[in-house]
Design a protein around this motif. Sequence first.
Motif, short mmCIF file in Angstrom:
data_model
loop_
_atom_site.label_atom_id
_atom_site.label_comp_id
_atom_site.label_asym_id
_atom_site.label_seq_id
_atom_site.Cartn_x
_atom_site.Cartn_y
_atom_site.Cartn_z
N TRP A 110 32.08 86.60 33.61
CA TRP A 110 32.39 87.25 32.34
C TRP A 110 33.00 88.60 32.65
CZ3 TRP A 110 30.90 92.03 30.73
CH2 TRP A 110 31.27 92.38 29.43
N PRO A 170 39.65 90.65 26.79
CA PRO A 170 39.78 89.41 26.00
C PRO A 170 41.01 88.58 26.35
CG PRO A 170 40.46 91.26 24.67
CD PRO A 170 39.93 91.84 25.97
N THR A 171 41.91 89.11 27.17
CA THR A 171 43.13 88.37 27.53
C THR A 171 42.78 87.20 28.43
OG1 THR A 171 44.36 90.45 27.46
CG2 THR A 171 45.43 88.56 28.53
N LEU A 172 43.16 85.98 28.00
CA LEU A 172 42.87 84.78 28.78
C LEU A 172 43.87 84.65 29.93
CD1 LEU A 172 42.11 82.23 25.92
CD2 LEU A 172 40.54 83.74 27.13
N VAL A 216 38.22 78.36 30.30
CA VAL A 216 38.29 79.77 29.95
C VAL A 216 38.07 79.86 28.45
CG1 VAL A 216 39.74 81.83 29.95
CG2 VAL A 216 40.01 80.14 31.77
N ARG A 217 37.23 80.80 28.03
CA ARG A 217 37.02 80.97 26.59
C ARG A 217 36.77 82.44 26.27
NH1 ARG A 217 31.66 78.64 27.74
NH2 ARG A 217 30.16 80.27 27.31
N ARG A 218 37.24 82.81 25.09
CA ARG A 218 36.95 84.16 24.59
C ARG A 218 35.50 84.22 24.16
NH1 ARG A 218 42.25 83.86 22.64
NH2 ARG A 218 43.53 85.48 23.59
N GLU A 219 34.92 85.39 24.31
CA GLU A 219 33.56 85.66 23.87
C GLU A 219 33.64 86.77 22.81
OE1 GLU A 219 30.32 85.23 26.26
OE2 GLU A 219 31.24 83.30 26.66
N GLY A 240 35.21 90.29 25.29
CA GLY A 240 35.78 89.84 26.55
C GLY A 240 35.99 88.33 26.61
N LYS A 241 35.83 87.79 27.82
CA LYS A 241 36.04 86.37 28.05
C LYS A 241 35.12 85.88 29.16
CE LYS A 241 39.72 87.13 31.41
NZ LYS A 241 39.85 88.56 31.22
N ARG A 242 34.99 84.57 29.26
CA ARG A 242 34.21 83.93 30.32
C ARG A 242 35.07 82.84 30.95
NH1 ARG A 242 29.15 84.36 31.58
NH2 ARG A 242 28.67 85.32 29.58
N VAL A 243 35.10 82.84 32.28
CA VAL A 243 35.78 81.80 33.05
C VAL A 243 34.70 81.01 33.77
CG1 VAL A 243 37.48 81.30 34.85
CG2 VAL A 243 37.79 83.30 33.37
#
Length: 131
Positions: free
Chosen positions: A69, A73-75, A103-106, A109-112
Amino acid sequence: MDSAGRTSGLCHGRRHEVQAVHGLPVSERAMGMVELVVNELVTNAYKYAPGPCLLDLEVVDGAVEISVWDSDPTLPAACPADPGRVGQHGLEIAMAVCRSFEVRREPVGKRVKAAIVLVDDPGGNPVGRLM
């Protein structure tokens, strides 16, 4: 020490724990792939995210699930295949060696997430992506 040195030590330390706790014979191939993917994902988070990042490793159904994480937020997107391109191949390589990759937005931010199979088949062939 750079992120590569930290992730390498982390992965090697976990290999014996996975073998002892989960009873899985972790192959050298799997160990190398886990190191490569962890290094790629953590390096990208460190390089592109403005704030902290979190790394989680979990063994589920014979695979290491890697979750990173970060606060950006950019994927990420793999560049189109181009053998003449210098650099920027890490994400496409990571995606190629994983059983699954998402990959998904949270909310922030984001989580890969990526999963790598730990055990090679009895014939010694690496088991990886599900087709």
